[in-house]
Structure formats: C-alpha cells, structure tokens
Design an enzyme around this catalytic site. Structure first.
Site, PDB file in Angstrom:
ATOM      1  N   TYR A  33      -4.127   6.121   0.012  1.00 22.79           N
ATOM      2  CA  TYR A  33      -3.219   6.163   1.257  1.00 22.79           C
ATOM      3  C   TYR A  33      -1.900   5.999   1.018  1.00 22.79           C
ATOM      4  O   TYR A  33      -1.316   5.778  -0.064  1.00 22.79           O
ATOM      5  CB  TYR A  33      -3.797   4.993   2.370  1.00 22.79           C
ATOM      6  N   ARG A  52       4.029   9.756  -4.765  1.00 28.40           N
ATOM      7  CA  ARG A  52       3.142   8.449  -5.096  1.00 28.40           C
ATOM      8  C   ARG A  52       1.739   8.985  -4.610  1.00 28.40           C
ATOM      9  O   ARG A  52       0.881   8.756  -5.359  1.00 28.40           O
ATOM     10  CB  ARG A  52       3.581   7.139  -4.400  1.00 28.40           C
ATOM     11  N   ARG A 100     -25.011   9.360   0.366  1.00 25.89           N
ATOM     12  CA  ARG A 100     -24.350   8.407  -0.685  1.00 25.89           C
ATOM     13  C   ARG A 100     -25.071   8.460  -2.028  1.00 25.89           C
ATOM     14  O   ARG A 100     -26.162   8.280  -2.228  1.00 25.89           O
ATOM     15  CB  ARG A 100     -24.752   7.029  -0.128  1.00 25.89           C
ATOM     16  N   HIS A 102     -23.366   7.929  -6.306  1.00 25.11           N
ATOM     17  CA  HIS A 102     -21.893   7.461  -6.797  1.00 25.11           C
ATOM     18  C   HIS A 102     -21.129   8.684  -7.395  1.00 25.11           C
ATOM     19  O   HIS A 102     -20.099   8.615  -7.182  1.00 25.11           O
ATOM     20  CB  HIS A 102     -22.152   6.371  -7.970  1.00 25.11           C
ATOM     21  N   LYS A 147      -2.488   3.608  -5.151  1.00 22.17           N
ATOM     22  CA  LYS A 147      -2.542   3.100  -3.648  1.00 22.17           C
ATOM     23  C   LYS A 147      -3.935   3.395  -3.236  1.00 22.17           C
ATOM     24  O   LYS A 147      -4.070   4.246  -2.283  1.00 22.17           O
ATOM     25  CB  LYS A 147      -1.446   3.753  -2.883  1.00 22.17           C
ATOM     26  N   GLU A 180       2.968  -9.511  -7.252  1.00 22.16           N
ATOM     27  CA  GLU A 180       3.341  -8.817  -6.064  1.00 22.16           C
ATOM     28  C   GLU A 180       2.588  -9.556  -4.675  1.00 22.16           C
ATOM     29  O   GLU A 180       1.527 -10.084  -5.204  1.00 22.16           O
ATOM     30  CB  GLU A 180       3.263  -7.267  -6.060  1.00 22.16           C
ATOM     31  N   LEU A 204       1.930  -2.207  -7.298  1.00 18.72           N
ATOM     32  CA  LEU A 204       2.276  -1.071  -6.764  1.00 18.72           C
ATOM     33  C   LEU A 204       3.681  -0.606  -6.956  1.00 18.72           C
ATOM     34  O   LEU A 204       4.319  -1.491  -6.849  1.00 18.72           O
ATOM     35  CB  LEU A 204       1.825  -1.113  -5.240  1.00 18.72           C
TER      36      LEU A 204
HETATM   37  N1  PDD Z   1       1.634  -1.677   1.512  1.00 15.24           N
HETATM   38  N2  PDD Z   1       2.517  -3.640  -2.991  1.00 15.24           N
HETATM   39  C1  PDD Z   1       1.553  -3.563  -2.131  1.00 15.24           C
HETATM   40  C2  PDD Z   1       0.023  -4.084  -2.797  1.00 15.24           C
HETATM   41  C3  PDD Z   1       1.416  -2.751  -0.916  1.00 15.24           C
HETATM   42  O1  PDD Z   1       0.308  -2.862  -0.440  1.00 15.24           O
HETATM   43  C4  PDD Z   1       2.716  -2.422  -0.482  1.00 15.24           C
HETATM   44  C5  PDD Z   1       2.824  -1.434   0.652  1.00 15.24           C
HETATM   45  C6  PDD Z   1       3.918  -2.614  -1.322  1.00 15.24           C
HETATM   46  C7  PDD Z   1       5.142  -2.185  -1.090  1.00 15.24           C
HETATM   47  O2  PDD Z   1       5.273  -0.798  -1.139  1.00 15.24           O
HETATM   48  P1  PDD Z   1       6.203   0.255  -0.273  1.00 15.24           P
HETATM   49  O3  PDD Z   1       7.669  -0.321  -0.427  1.00 15.24           O
HETATM   50  O4  PDD Z   1       6.277   1.384  -1.078  1.00 15.24           O
HETATM   51  O5  PDD Z   1       5.700   0.195   1.179  1.00 15.24           O
HETATM   52  C8  PDD Z   1       3.671  -3.267  -2.527  1.00 15.24           C
HETATM   53  C9  PDD Z   1       1.620  -0.834   2.788  1.00 15.24           C
HETATM   54  C10 PDD Z   1       2.892  -0.935   3.606  1.00 15.24           C
HETATM   55  C11 PDD Z   1       0.519  -1.380   3.474  1.00 15.24           C
HETATM   56  O6  PDD Z   1      -0.488  -1.156   2.740  1.00 15.24           O
HETATM   57  O7  PDD Z   1       0.566  -1.351   4.564  1.00 15.24           O
END
Ligand code: PDD
Length: 281
Positions: A33, A52, A100, A102, A147, A180, A204
């Site tokens: 996503y 990304r 379903r 895997h 992501k 993070e 991320l």
């Molecule tokens: N999340 N780290 C994680 C685990 C994140 O889920 C996000 C962003 C960030 C910051 O990344 P960026 O600056 O590219 O938004 C760092 C989004 C906003 C979310 O899951 O809602």
C-alpha cells in the site's frame, strides 16, 4: 465533497465500495500500500510514493496492474471527484481474489483499489505542545522496508500507545536499537546535529524522512543516518516524528521521561518551517 473509492476500474462512493472475501489481501495480507496527501489538489512527492510502491510490489513479486501514468491519472481524477481541499489518498494492491491456498494463484489479476478522504489535521495544540511516545519491542518481520499491509505488530503497538495515553509507539530492538514508530520515522537532535536511523531493511524508507533530511541540510544542520540507541533517544535535546499524515511532530516525552527542556525544540521548529515551505511551493 465526498469520500470516494476506486474499485474494479470505477469510482464509487466509499460506503458502496466492495472487494471479494477471497481477496488475498484479506486472507493473507498479501499486498502492499501507499498513503499520499494532496495539498490544494496537488499530490505531495507523488513520484517518490509511486517509486516506493513499485519497489514494495517487486519485493513481494506482485505485478502492478497499472503503470505510474495510469495510477497518476486515477489519483488526479479521485482528487477532482472527491473535492476535498487536502486529500488523503490510500492505494492498495493485492494479489487478487482466489480460493484460499498459499501459493500464488495462476492467472489471477492483482486487485488495485484507492480511497480518497479528507486529510485530517493534527490539532494545533498538539503540534505546538508536542506529543509523548512509548517504546516497545520490535517484533516485526525482517523486511520492514516493504510497505506491506501485514501491519498486525504495528496495530498492537499503536493500541498499546493509545492505552498508555501516548501518541505513538516506537519500535526498539531487545538490544536497544531504535527503529521507527508504528506509522512514522523518528529523528533525534543532539548538539544541533540531526540523526535518524539508517535506511536498512528494518525501517520503512519514509518519503517525509527523506524530505526532512534535505530540509535539515538546507537549514544548515549536519545530518547523520546511523544507528540510534535507546540511550541516545532518551538523552536527546530534541526528538521528532515524520510521516505523510502527521508531517513533523515534536516529541516531548519518551516512556514518561522528559526530552530536552520538555517542549518542541527550536531545531524541530526550524526544520518543520522549511518543510511547510516545501509543501506550499
Ligand atoms: N505510514 N514508518 C512506518 C512504519 C510507516 O507506516 C510510515 C507511514 C512511515 C512514514 O513514511 P512516509 O513519510 O513515507 O509517510 C514510517 C502511513 C502514513 C500509514 O501507514 O498510514
């Protein structure tokens, strides 16, 4: 102005949007996503988000059903039709719907969906006063640079923060290495030097993080991408979080301990002002 979704090639009111119960995103979290914000109709750092998305999809061997130009057109049309001044755009691509089992299903089209809603604002008071965070052990998988929609550890940690009256939970390893937040990247300021954990597979690679590093350098600060320890976090002069929806948010307490003098610091304020200029431009 109305919440909108793009599903199966069509724009529909968000409340009417549906996907199959056999969608592999639902069954296996088999998808990726992006979250993008458009200010005054203009998506911020769109090429970076789409690059990304491409990297995340490639990392899980998921063919994107649309190219960057097509996605860009869907985003522009969604912004136009939803009509918000500032729009929060959510994109999700899963490996499609199939009985379903895997392994990757043969001949199944991946499922592209998008939603468009108003971007919520961080209350002015919160922005001014800063937030508190808790730390929690990083129990996530080894490839956090993807992501992926598999966010259960993030959900559990974020809930823990909410229940502790904190804004965010920060993932730290059992050896005391800071990674993070559950939805944000983290920065530390010490002696006017700006530090953030490096771009490894453990975090991320935030789009806002990258923009902020540039803003910090433009403001004349030295920046360092290297391992941040829990001690460095607790002894920082300033700490802040970055993310697409929160932008930049000062942290004034970590696990109940006051950071610096306990307010949003001058370096954070200065770098955030640069970031706002970037958005406006
Ligand atoms: N999340 N780290 C994680 C685990 C994140 O889920 C996000 C962003 C960030 C910051 O990344 P960026 O600056 O590219 O938004 C760092 C989004 C906003 C979310 O899951 O809602």
């Amino acid at each position: 102005m109305s919440d909108l979704a793009y599903v199966e090639g069509k724009f529909v009111p968000l409340a009417e949007a549906k996907v199959s119960v056999e969608d592999r995103g639902f069954l296996f979290a088999d998808g990726v996503y992006e979250v993008i914000v458009a200010y005054n109709g203009c998506p911020f750092k769109l090429p970076e988000h789409l690059a990304r998305l491409q990297r995340s999809a490639a990392a899980i061997r998921l063919p994107l059903p649309k190219d960057a130009n097509q996605i860009q057109r869907i985003i522009q049309e969604g912004i136009r039709q939803s009509g918000f001044q500032n729009t929060k755009i959510y994109l999700q691509i899963t490996r499609g719907a199939a009985p379903r089992s895997h392994p990757f299903p043969a001949d199944v089209k991946s499922n592209f969906i998008a939603t468009f809603r108003a971007k919520g604002e961080v209350p002015q008071e919160t922005r001014k006063e800063g937030v508190s965070v808790i730390t929690t052990e990083d129990i996530r998988w080894a490839k956090c640079y993807i992501k992926s929609v598999a966010l259960l550890p993030n959900v559990l940690a974020n809930q823990k923060a909410v229940e502790a009256g904190a804004f965010e939970a920060v993932f730290v390893t059992s050896k005391g290495v800071v990674h993070e937040g559950t939805t944000s990247n983290i920065f530390v300021v010490k002696n006017e030097k700006v530090l953030t954990p490096p771009r490894t597979e453990k975090i991320l690679h935030g789009v806002t993080r990258e923009a902020l590093l540039q803003c910090a350098r433009d403001a004349g600060y030295e920046t360092f991408e290297h391992t941040v320890t829990i001690e460095e976090l607790l002894q920082a002069d300033e700490v802040f979080l970055t993310g697409t929806t929160i932008e930049v948010l000062g942290v004034v307490k970590v696990d109940g301990k006051t950071i610096g003098v306990g307010g949003v610091g001058p370096v954070t304020k200065q770098i955030y002002a640069r970031f706002r200029q970037l958005i406006e431009s």
